[in-house]
Write a protein that holds these residues in place. Structure first.
Motif, short mmCIF file in Angstrom:
data_model
loop_
_atom_site.label_atom_id
_atom_site.label_comp_id
_atom_site.label_asym_id
_atom_site.label_seq_id
_atom_site.Cartn_x
_atom_site.Cartn_y
_atom_site.Cartn_z
N GLU A 37 -22.09 7.31 29.25
CA GLU A 37 -21.69 6.18 30.10
C GLU A 37 -22.58 6.08 31.33
O GLU A 37 -22.15 5.63 32.40
CB GLU A 37 -20.21 6.27 30.47
CG GLU A 37 -19.28 6.25 29.27
CD GLU A 37 -17.80 6.41 29.62
OE1 GLU A 37 -17.46 6.51 30.81
OE2 GLU A 37 -16.98 6.43 28.68
N ASP A 64 -16.01 -0.19 32.85
CA ASP A 64 -16.99 -1.27 32.97
C ASP A 64 -17.38 -1.79 31.58
O ASP A 64 -17.42 -1.03 30.61
CB ASP A 64 -18.25 -0.78 33.68
CG ASP A 64 -18.02 -0.47 35.15
OD1 ASP A 64 -16.96 -0.84 35.67
OD2 ASP A 64 -18.90 0.16 35.77
N GLY A 65 -17.70 -3.08 31.52
CA GLY A 65 -18.26 -3.62 30.29
C GLY A 65 -17.54 -4.82 29.73
O GLY A 65 -18.18 -5.74 29.24
N SER A 94 -17.73 10.22 28.81
CA SER A 94 -18.48 10.26 30.07
C SER A 94 -18.95 11.67 30.36
O SER A 94 -18.22 12.65 30.18
CB SER A 94 -17.63 9.74 31.23
OG SER A 94 -16.52 10.57 31.46
N GLN A 148 -26.09 -1.03 25.31
CA GLN A 148 -25.85 0.40 25.40
C GLN A 148 -25.95 1.05 24.01
O GLN A 148 -26.54 2.11 23.85
CB GLN A 148 -24.48 0.67 26.03
CG GLN A 148 -24.41 0.25 27.50
CD GLN A 148 -23.04 0.45 28.12
OE1 GLN A 148 -22.27 1.32 27.69
NE2 GLN A 148 -22.72 -0.34 29.13
N ARG A 193 -22.94 2.89 33.48
CA ARG A 193 -21.71 2.36 34.08
C ARG A 193 -21.41 3.08 35.39
O ARG A 193 -21.79 4.22 35.59
CB ARG A 193 -20.52 2.55 33.13
CG ARG A 193 -20.76 2.05 31.73
CD ARG A 193 -19.51 2.20 30.88
NE ARG A 193 -19.83 2.18 29.45
CZ ARG A 193 -18.94 2.27 28.47
NH1 ARG A 193 -17.65 2.41 28.77
NH2 ARG A 193 -19.31 2.25 27.21
N TYR A 249 -21.16 -4.33 25.00
CA TYR A 249 -21.78 -3.00 24.91
C TYR A 249 -23.00 -2.97 23.99
O TYR A 249 -23.49 -1.89 23.65
CB TYR A 249 -20.73 -1.98 24.41
CG TYR A 249 -19.54 -1.85 25.33
CD1 TYR A 249 -19.63 -1.18 26.54
CD2 TYR A 249 -18.31 -2.42 24.99
CE1 TYR A 249 -18.54 -1.06 27.39
CE2 TYR A 249 -17.21 -2.31 25.83
CZ TYR A 249 -17.33 -1.64 27.03
OH TYR A 249 -16.26 -1.53 27.86
#
Length: 402
Positions: free
Chosen positions: A72, A80-81, A21, A138, A75, A135
């Motif tokens: 991230e 999350d996810g 992150s 992403q 999110r 994911y």
């Protein structure tokens, strides 16, 4: 378990790495606030997410970070996810507070913030099935904006499989759906295996589980609270070890799996537990089938390097020596000294090896992400860049293969 020697080719992970992150730009935070308030749509939000991800990928290139993530940025929270996309899990905006286990270190702080009101969470109310990817989007976007030679090193961070189970204890799932933990986790593990298989097919070769919960088993406060509540903490930890191995049972041999542990990095870097890795080190390093460990080591609350003596010869530890909690830069010489101290501990551990071999099993990174929660810590984007630059510069001065 894979038993290949560590060698010099650690790609991924890299000598200089980061947790995942990264600091969101203000324009993205503002737009996400509008989205959360129902003032714009996901379609309105996406172009700003795309721009922010494009920029943060370029920043990682510029400072020399090769295990590229999307920060991230799509999110709100790092976890999350998975459970918000898993059929059978229900989002509950007002979970009664008695359904949160007080012995879990972050629960008392959470209840204080809730001010006596119920909390938001996910509870299992039906059979768990992965009916859609977690994911995929992403990873596909990250792949679309990076070079072919970078694709192998793209990293996706994923939620720990026991996330809601620990915090809700006996309330984690409907007993009319699952009669015991083994049944519940069997379906969770199946979902993770399916996700890993699909990510691999897309080209993903680097997955990192983010799991502050395992560190909670290092906290005397939780062990004491579990004992008082009649919970067998050793049996529960063994369950979580089995869950990880079940999730990873069919993973491809050329996919790197990392496990990140920290003691909390909520708003403004707030932590929830303390205690070294001593209590869990043997199981952590020898019983969980992952390749590398991203370990918090930026403050005394993480304990000493002593637990690293249990590291086997075929695994890697990424030392989280650089803090993401505040902007002050660490001293490079002190960082180098600590890396060498860790190498000595590993070399003199239960499996003897040379210091050079031990040093080869180490990398360096910040201790956690810069924004486990979207709001992030008390660091600016420039502070983050400086921290990551320091990470790379330190690695270059310790190892030749950076």
């Amino acid at each position: 378990m894979r038993t290949s020697p560590p060698g010099l080719k650690l790609h991924p992970p890299f000598r200089a790495d980061h947790i995942g992150s990264l600091k969101r730009p203000d324009y993205l935070l503002a737009k996400r606030a509008e989205y959360d308030a129902g003032k714009c749509t996901a379609q309105d939000l996406k172009p700003l997410e795309d721009k922010a991800i494009n920029d943060i990928v370029q920043m990682q290139r510029e400072v020399g970070i090769k295990s590229i993530t999307d920060g991230e940025f799509r999110r709100h929270m790092f976890f999350d996810g998975v459970f918000d996309n898993l059929e059978g899990m229900k989002y509950i905006p007002d979970v009664p507070l008695h359904m949160f286990m007080d012995y879990v270190p972050d629960v008392p702080a959470f209840k204080k913030l809730a001010e006596g009101k119920g909390g938001t969470s996910h509870i299992c109310v039906g059979k768990l099935r992965r009916t859609k990817p977690f994911y995929k989007d992403q990873f596909e976007y990250l792949k679309s904006i990076t070079k072919p030679e970078e694709h192998r090193n793209l990293k996706i961070t994923v939620c720990a499989p026991e996330w809601f189970h620990l915090r809700h204890g006996p309330y984690a799932y409907d007993k009319n759906v699952y009669s015991n933990d083994d049944e519940y986790f069997a379906d969770i593990a199946q979902a993770y295996r399916e996700e890993i298989k699909d990510l691999y097919a897309l080209g993903c070769r680097n997955i990192q589980f983010d799991d502050p919960l395992l560190c909670y088993f290092c906290a005397e406060s939780m062990i004491k609270g579990m004992t008082e509540a009649g919970v067998d903490h050793e049996a529960l930890l063994n369950t979580y070890v089995r869950v990880y191995n079940d999730c990873l049972r069919d993973r491809p041999a050329d996919m790197t799996i990392g496990l990140h542990l920290c003691r909390g990095n909520f708003r403004d870097g707030r932590h929830f537990s303390e205690g070294g890795y001593d209590r869990i080190a043997v199981k952590l390093f020898n019983e969980i089938d992952v390749d590398c460990y991203y370990l918090e080591y930026d403050t005394e609350r993480a304990g000493t390097f002593e637990p690293l003596k249990f590291l086997p010869k075929n695994k890697v530890v990424i030392l989280g020596l650089i803090t993401s909690k505040f902007p002050q830069l660490e001293d490079k010489e002190e960082l180098k000294k600590r890396v060498h101290e860790a190498a000595v501990t590993i070399a003199e551990g239960t499996e003897k090896r040379s210091k050079e071999e031990a040093l080869n099993q180490l990398c360096i990174s910040p201790q956690c992400g810069f924004a486990s929660h979207a709001e992030g810590n008390r660091v600016s984007s420039e502070d983050m860049r400086k921290k990551l630059t320091l990470t790379v510069e330190t690695a270059k001065e310790i190892w030749s293969d950076v």
